[in-house]
Enzyme design. Structure first.
Site, mmCIF file in Angstrom:
data_model
loop_
_atom_site.group_PDB
_atom_site.id
_atom_site.type_symbol
_atom_site.label_atom_id
_atom_site.label_comp_id
_atom_site.label_asym_id
_atom_site.label_seq_id
_atom_site.Cartn_x
_atom_site.Cartn_y
_atom_site.Cartn_z
ATOM 1 N N ASP A 47 42.615 39.625 37.617
ATOM 2 C CA ASP A 47 42.535 38.428 38.440
ATOM 3 C C ASP A 47 42.484 38.808 39.908
ATOM 4 O OD1 ASP A 47 42.660 35.448 38.384
ATOM 5 O OD2 ASP A 47 43.778 35.815 36.545
ATOM 6 N N ASP A 86 39.970 33.715 41.009
ATOM 7 C CA ASP A 86 40.713 32.460 40.970
ATOM 8 C C ASP A 86 40.147 31.463 41.976
ATOM 9 O OD1 ASP A 86 43.183 31.061 39.974
ATOM 10 O OD2 ASP A 86 43.695 31.135 42.108
ATOM 11 N N GLU A 100 36.307 31.249 38.510
ATOM 12 C CA GLU A 100 36.944 29.989 38.106
ATOM 13 C C GLU A 100 36.343 28.869 38.945
ATOM 14 O OE1 GLU A 100 41.349 27.985 37.475
ATOM 15 O OE2 GLU A 100 40.982 29.208 39.246
ATOM 16 N N HIS A 152 45.271 29.757 30.411
ATOM 17 C CA HIS A 152 46.685 29.659 30.762
ATOM 18 C C HIS A 152 47.044 28.361 31.468
ATOM 19 C CE1 HIS A 152 44.552 31.053 34.268
ATOM 20 N NE2 HIS A 152 45.575 30.729 35.023
ATOM 21 N N ASP A 153 46.065 27.495 31.733
ATOM 22 C CA ASP A 153 46.324 26.223 32.412
ATOM 23 C C ASP A 153 46.144 25.011 31.508
ATOM 24 O OD1 ASP A 153 46.900 27.345 34.920
ATOM 25 O OD2 ASP A 153 44.789 27.379 35.506
#
Length: 528
Positions: free
Chosen positions: A95, A197, A264, A325-326
């Site tokens: 990330d 991100d 993302e 993960h969200d």
């Protein structure tokens, strides 16, 4: 290009494997589980942040971009993990969090020290509104204004997430150069690329204009949805920033070893696909999550796939994802039977799939009582109820990986940072590896089947189907049929074929001009 043929597996490091017995997953734990990933058949792993951090947002608040937080280990642990992954033929993406830092990052500590500090302009500062208060009506993703007042210097700073996550000012070329050096640091170590991100948030409106109201917003909806975010998101300058990042990746790329950027980006398709031209290899396509899983009907899924395919140029490579993960886990959203159907969809569509850890077991959302909640987004929304009256937030999809039926599911020897899902004694890797019809073995079979060149590169065409069935052709030799219903359905075929795989893992037979699908069955058919 390796990333076109790859299956990417996302690991949330806190929750994958704890090697030192403190209840929190770490890099050494991931290294020890690499053989599992190799056996699963994936080609690359993406690690959520492990940087040094105060952990206000569990690593997405970075205090040092070039070091490992002691919770996760050391830089040497990362080197060992990377070396072992490469030895096994696995690529490693990490990330990159370029939009914001921690408020404890040395850059921000300097920036907020005085208005004339050389790093003042490294972050987004603004005077109060003429009548006092925040400079405009911008709202943060985690609730409340996106501005926090700094008493010492008399200005507000921007944070699209927590107040402890101030936004960097990407209009400043020194900021961009600093992030490029961060990228080079990890590329020199040997990482194979980055998942970037909040890529679509790097630039904000220069004039800091108010956001217009959203006419579709209704009470009870997400508070940030009150406004249309035309000044906070997807600004034209963002594409130039992405292109500069691509140049850095290209410095380290060579034939067979291209360094890849996964971005993302939560945007409608027409805006999303522009990031290909900006230089992002794989602008994350979340539409199966946000449009598909909330309306799990064949007509809707076909519409999503067709719209996306129609907007891609011959140089763009698609990608798909069902969880991360969200977001709530796919098995909790559409049920375990349809989660198997969704897996067939993900691995047989054209493009690169990303798979979230534990979904190969059919893991469901954990039930986290308030006293166990860790997610800062949930803690800022006390009083609001989520699924089944439980607290909202992202903790339920981040529970520890379920390896076996031993205490704490084989994740740790100590109580984990989040409760292990209670179903772990009957849903875990050890049990499912022994069950020839398990979800785990289905995913293994799908990943192996996907290596077929025509399934990888063959064109996509929707095949006519009715009554709750979605079907499509891949190239000239494959047909995929997915039954979204709990009833038996029939599908007319273009020609004879042979069942190569069923979600039930119990049939491989020849089929004439008509295919019978059992309830909740997905079938991959090799056409004659």
């Amino acid at each position: 290009m390796w990333w076109k043929e790859a299956v990417i597996y996302q690991i949330y490091p806190r929750s994958f494997q704890d090697a030192n017995g403190d209840g929190i997953g770490d890099l050494e734990g991931i290294r020890r589980r690499l053989p599992y990933l190799k056996g699963l058949g994936v080609d690359a792993l993406w690690l959520s942040p492990f940087y040094k951090s105060p952990m206000k947002d569990f690593g997405y608040d970075v205090a040092d971009y070039c070091d490992v937080d002691p919770i996760f280990g050391t830089l040497e642990d990362f080197r060992r993990l990377l070396e072992e992954a490469h030895r096994l033929g696995l690529r490693v993406l990490i990330d990159l969090v370029p939009n914001h830092t921690s408020d404890q990052h040395p850059w921000f500590l300097e920036s907020r020290s005085s208005r004339d500090n050389p790093k003042r302009d490294w972050y987004v500062w603004a005077d109060p509104a003429p009548g006092g208060g925040p400079p405009n009506n911008w709202q943060s993703f985690f609730g409340g204004p996106a501005w926090t007042f700094d008493e010492r210097t008399g200005q507000y700073y921007l944070h699209q997430f927590l107040p402890e996550q101030p936004d960097l000012n990407w209009r400043n070329p020194e900021v961009r150069a600093a992030i490029h050096e961060v990228m080079r640091f990890w590329l020199r170590l040997g990482v194979d690329g980055f998942r970037v991100d909040t890529l679509w948030l790097l630039a904000e409106d220069l004039l800091l204009r108010d956001e217009p109201g959203n006419p579709d917003w209704r009470p009870g909806m997400w508070d940030r949805g009150r406004h249309l975010h035309i000044h906070m998101e997807d600004q034209p300058e963002t594409h130039a920033y992405v292109r500069e990042m691509r140049y850095v990746l290209d410095e380290f790329s060579e034939a067979g070893r291209e360094r890849v950027m996964v971005g993302e980006i939560y945007l409608p398709f027409p805006q999303l696909v522009r990031y290909y031209q900006a230089g992002c290899h794989l602008p994350f396509n979340f539409h199966l999550i946000f449009r598909g899983l909330v309306d799990w009907r064949p007509e809707n899924i076909a519409r999503i796939v067709e719209e996306y395919e129609s907007l891609l140029t011959p140089w763009d490579w698609p990608n798909w994802v069902l969880g991360n993960h969200d977001q709530p886990r796919v098995a909790s959203r559409i049920g375990e039977a349809q989660a198997r159907v969704a897996a067939v969809l993900l691995f047989t569509l054209r493009g690169t799939p990303t798979w979230y850890y534990g979904d190969e077991l059919g893991m469901v959302n954990g039930e986290i009582p308030w006293e166990k909640v860790q997610d800062p987004a949930a803690l800022r929304q006390r009083g609001r109820k989520g699924e089944h009256g439980l607290p909202p937030g992202r903790d339920p999809c981040r529970t520890p990986m379920q390896w076996d039926a031993s205490p704490y599911a084989g994740f740790s020897t100590a109580e984990p940072w989040l409760p292990v899902n209670p179903d772990y004694p009957t849903r875990n890797v050890a049990l499912e590896e022994q069950d020839p019809r398990s979800m785990l073995n289905l995913v293994k079979r799908l990943i192996a089947l996907r290596k077929d060149k025509e399934l990888l590169y063959g064109a996509y065409r929707t095949h006519r189907a009715e009554g709750g069935v979605y079907a499509y052709l891949r190239g000239e030799g494959w047909l995929v049929a997915l039954n979204f219903t709990d009833k038996e359905r029939a599908l007319d075929l273009p020609r004879r074929g042979r069942v190569a795989l069923s979600t039930h893992l119990d049939r491989e037979e020849g089929v004439g001009g008509r295919l019978l699908l059992r309830p909740h069955e997905g079938v991959v058919l090799r056409l004659d």
